[in-house]
Design an enzyme around this catalytic site. Sequence first.
Site, PDB file in Angstrom:
ATOM      1  N   PRO A  25       0.516  -1.525  -0.061  1.00 19.13           N
ATOM      2  CA  PRO A  25       0.152   0.023  -0.094  1.00 19.13           C
ATOM      3  C   PRO A  25       0.282   1.356   0.190  1.00 19.13           C
ATOM      4  O   PRO A  25       1.791   1.223   0.605  1.00 19.13           O
ATOM      5  CB  PRO A  25      -0.696  -0.428   1.410  1.00 19.13           C
ATOM      6  CG  PRO A  25       0.167  -0.626   2.260  1.00 19.13           C
ATOM      7  CD  PRO A  25       0.589  -2.615   1.056  1.00 19.13           C
ATOM      8  N   HIS A 176      -5.472  -1.169   8.224  1.00 15.38           N
ATOM      9  CA  HIS A 176      -4.347  -0.640   8.252  1.00 15.38           C
ATOM     10  C   HIS A 176      -3.593   0.014  10.147  1.00 15.38           C
ATOM     11  O   HIS A 176      -3.829   1.092  10.377  1.00 15.38           O
ATOM     12  CB  HIS A 176      -4.078   0.862   7.172  1.00 15.38           C
ATOM     13  CG  HIS A 176      -2.370   1.491   7.652  1.00 15.38           C
ATOM     14  ND1 HIS A 176      -1.567   1.090   8.322  1.00 15.38           N
ATOM     15  CD2 HIS A 176      -2.263   1.917   6.972  1.00 15.38           C
ATOM     16  CE1 HIS A 176      -1.019   1.700   7.824  1.00 15.38           C
ATOM     17  NE2 HIS A 176      -1.088   2.351   7.342  1.00 15.38           N
ATOM     18  N   ASN A 179       1.907   1.077  10.741  1.00 13.92           N
ATOM     19  CA  ASN A 179       3.079   2.297  10.586  1.00 13.92           C
ATOM     20  C   ASN A 179       2.624   3.475  11.745  1.00 13.92           C
ATOM     21  O   ASN A 179       2.364   4.739  11.368  1.00 13.92           O
ATOM     22  CB  ASN A 179       3.016   2.614   9.687  1.00 13.92           C
ATOM     23  CG  ASN A 179       3.470   1.502   8.660  1.00 13.92           C
ATOM     24  OD1 ASN A 179       4.252   1.094   9.204  1.00 13.92           O
ATOM     25  ND2 ASN A 179       3.449   1.814   7.512  1.00 13.92           N
ATOM     26  N   TYR A 181      -0.448   4.708  13.502  1.00 18.47           N
ATOM     27  CA  TYR A 181      -1.713   5.063  12.499  1.00 18.47           C
ATOM     28  C   TYR A 181      -2.531   4.388  14.177  1.00 18.47           C
ATOM     29  O   TYR A 181      -2.424   3.870  14.601  1.00 18.47           O
ATOM     30  CB  TYR A 181      -1.890   4.906  11.469  1.00 18.47           C
ATOM     31  CG  TYR A 181      -1.405   5.950  10.404  1.00 18.47           C
ATOM     32  CD1 TYR A 181      -1.326   7.264  10.333  1.00 18.47           C
ATOM     33  CD2 TYR A 181      -0.346   5.038   9.805  1.00 18.47           C
ATOM     34  CE1 TYR A 181      -0.147   8.034   9.590  1.00 18.47           C
ATOM     35  CE2 TYR A 181       0.339   5.443   8.554  1.00 18.47           C
ATOM     36  CZ  TYR A 181       0.675   7.208   9.216  1.00 18.47           C
ATOM     37  OH  TYR A 181       1.432   7.732   8.027  1.00 18.47           O
ATOM     38  N   ARG A 228      -2.260  -5.676   8.825  1.00 19.16           N
ATOM     39  CA  ARG A 228      -1.304  -5.256   8.928  1.00 19.16           C
ATOM     40  C   ARG A 228      -0.196  -4.887   9.910  1.00 19.16           C
ATOM     41  O   ARG A 228      -1.360  -4.085  10.901  1.00 19.16           O
ATOM     42  CB  ARG A 228      -1.215  -3.853   7.810  1.00 19.16           C
ATOM     43  CG  ARG A 228       0.210  -4.061   7.532  1.00 19.16           C
ATOM     44  CD  ARG A 228       0.854  -2.595   6.342  1.00 19.16           C
ATOM     45  NE  ARG A 228       2.030  -3.362   5.371  1.00 19.16           N
ATOM     46  CZ  ARG A 228       2.665  -2.798   4.427  1.00 19.16           C
ATOM     47  NH1 ARG A 228       2.720  -1.388   4.314  1.00 19.16           N
ATOM     48  NH2 ARG A 228       4.093  -2.892   4.488  1.00 19.16           N
ATOM     49  N   GLY A 321       7.210  -2.099  -2.123  1.00 17.73           N
ATOM     50  CA  GLY A 321       6.570  -0.330  -2.194  1.00 17.73           C
ATOM     51  C   GLY A 321       7.249   0.093  -2.788  1.00 17.73           C
ATOM     52  O   GLY A 321       6.996   0.025  -4.875  1.00 17.73           O
TER      53      GLY A 321
HETATM   54  C1  LIG Z   1       5.143   6.753  -0.825  1.00 18.99           C
HETATM   55  C2  LIG Z   1       4.732   6.010   0.131  1.00 18.99           C
HETATM   56  C3  LIG Z   1       3.835   5.941   0.658  1.00 18.99           C
HETATM   57  C4  LIG Z   1       3.062   4.944   1.673  1.00 18.99           C
HETATM   58  N1  LIG Z   1       1.469   4.534   2.065  1.00 18.99           N
HETATM   59  C5  LIG Z   1       1.368   3.913   2.643  1.00 18.99           C
HETATM   60  C6  LIG Z   1      -0.139   3.719   3.441  1.00 18.99           C
HETATM   61  O1  LIG Z   1      -0.497   4.662   2.263  1.00 18.99           O
HETATM   62  N2  LIG Z   1       0.008   2.588   4.113  1.00 18.99           N
HETATM   63  C7  LIG Z   1       1.131   1.616   4.391  1.00 18.99           C
HETATM   64  O2  LIG Z   1       0.494   1.005   5.048  1.00 18.99           O
HETATM   65  N3  LIG Z   1       2.198   2.012   4.496  1.00 18.99           N
HETATM   66  C8  LIG Z   1       2.550   2.339   3.276  1.00 18.99           C
HETATM   67  N4  LIG Z   1       4.065   3.273   2.807  1.00 18.99           N
HETATM   68  C9  LIG Z   1       4.652   1.913   2.949  1.00 18.99           C
HETATM   69  C10 LIG Z   1       4.742   0.980   2.330  1.00 18.99           C
HETATM   70  O3  LIG Z   1       3.046  -0.453   1.844  1.00 18.99           O
HETATM   71  C11 LIG Z   1       6.117   0.183   2.456  1.00 18.99           C
HETATM   72  O4  LIG Z   1       6.279  -0.478   3.815  1.00 18.99           O
HETATM   73  C12 LIG Z   1       7.127   0.931   2.702  1.00 18.99           C
HETATM   74  O5  LIG Z   1       7.501   1.528   1.134  1.00 18.99           O
HETATM   75  C13 LIG Z   1       8.530  -0.191   2.618  1.00 18.99           C
HETATM   76  O6  LIG Z   1       9.020  -1.725   1.749  1.00 18.99           O
HETATM   77  P1  LIG Z   1       9.553  -1.093   0.222  1.00 18.99           P
HETATM   78  O7  LIG Z   1      10.980  -1.263   1.455  1.00 18.99           O
HETATM   79  O8  LIG Z   1       9.130  -2.163  -0.279  1.00 18.99           O
HETATM   80  O9  LIG Z   1       9.541  -0.090  -0.341  1.00 18.99           O
HETATM   81  C14 LIG Z   1       3.899   4.057   1.946  1.00 18.99           C
HETATM   82  C15 LIG Z   1       5.413   3.997   1.586  1.00 18.99           C
HETATM   83  C16 LIG Z   1       5.322   5.156   0.184  1.00 18.99           C
HETATM   84  C17 LIG Z   1       7.505   5.362   0.223  1.00 18.99           C
END
Ligand SMILES: Cc1cc2nc3c(=O)[nH]c(=O)nc-3n(C[C@H](O)[C@H](O)[C@H](O)COP(=O)(O)O)c2cc1C
Length: 365
Positions: A25, A176, A179, A181, A228, A321
């Site tokens: 997400p 969710h 993180n 929230y 999550r 992500g």
């Molecule tokens: C631009 C951006 C927006 C994100 N928004 C959310 C979100 O809406 N909900 C969520 O659970 N995590 C969010 N995340 C966290 C990602 O889901 C993920 O946990 C994080 O990018 C680490 O994974 P990665 O190393 O594969 O990028 C966001 C991350 C990024 C970079």
Amino acid sequence: MNKQILFESFNLKEIALKNRVVMAPMTRSRSDNPGSVATELTALYYAQRASAGLIITEGTYVNRDAVGYINVPGIYTAEQVQGWKLVTEAVHQQGGKIFAQLWHVGRMSHPDLLNGQLPLAPSALNPFEKVFTPEGFTETVEAREMTLDEIKKTITDFKNAAINAMEAGFDGVELHSSNGYLLHQFFNLYSNKRQDQYGDSVENRARILFDILDELKVIMDLSKVGVRLNPSLNGFLGMKVDEETIATFDYIVTRLNDYNLAYLHLSEPFTDVSGNQNAIQEVAKHYRPIYKGTIIINRGFTKDAATKVLNDGHADLVSFGVPYIANPDLVERFKADAVISSPDQTTFYTPGEKGYTDYPFINKN
Ligand SMILES: Cc1cc2nc3c(=O)[nH]c(=O)nc-3n(C[C@H](O)[C@H](O)[C@H](O)COP(=O)(O)O)c2cc1C
């Protein structure tokens, strides 16, 4: 070692995934319209990424109090449901599967985003973070402690959001509870100082999550619900690991075994927690023997690391992500061992197609 394991199909309860690659997400803030509605542009963005085994959408607000970032789509009005229909239809047309991530930011908001009201949270505390308001980056304020009635209403709002998501054609929903929230704020001793049935003991701090699941159970099959968790979130988004973190998350994960969920979506620590005895160092490894269902693991994975974690048996699926932002055809790139492009961070949250739907495909240029 099975080098193809990432590309093998997977049976997510009754949902057939064509591979084990999940799009994590990610908030992209493209709903810059008065109703906070997902648009044709949102639909195109997700359809471009439909070769993932499963897409989990950006967090989508369950009610008006849940708002903490501008231009994020909600899922609490009829108009928003119509917007999400565009998305689910476009993804399904491309043969993809998609879950909606249901979100309430709790204290990670600001009165400027809430028509002058204080953000709602388990306790009247300030996370001392910055949030993005129409005025730009702004310091957070002390939240207002939710009343029991407000907690009840929020639980109902999560349920109604799930009903809306299924009406919009999603294959399922993800809670969710991660993180830093709202739901995570309930779990943690530093963000939850309540003395009622939603605070103090481990069981009480975890209660809201199970209350929501018990409500969802009445209206849908929990095999279409994911949860999550990011247990070792520390020094990030206003959160700190506390001395009961391991006990709290062990309790939650153990109890989730009773709920026959679609999956448990876990994150490895976002920051360095080595040396912190209260933090779980290797989250997938820790929870694999405890959780009996499907585990999605996240944070920092490459193709090789994902192949290894699946072969080691610590998880069943891997979510990506940031790699999904600039590589809409991430699965094809992994298959071809092609270059994985880096995204432009300045367009993560800006309106329009730039940095959103204009990243190239390897085979289409
Ligand atoms: C631009 C951006 C927006 C994100 N928004 C959310 C979100 O809406 N909900 C969520 O659970 N995590 C969010 N995340 C966290 C990602 O889901 C993920 O946990 C994080 O990018 C680490 O994974 P990665 O190393 O594969 O990028 C966001 C991350 C990024 C970079």
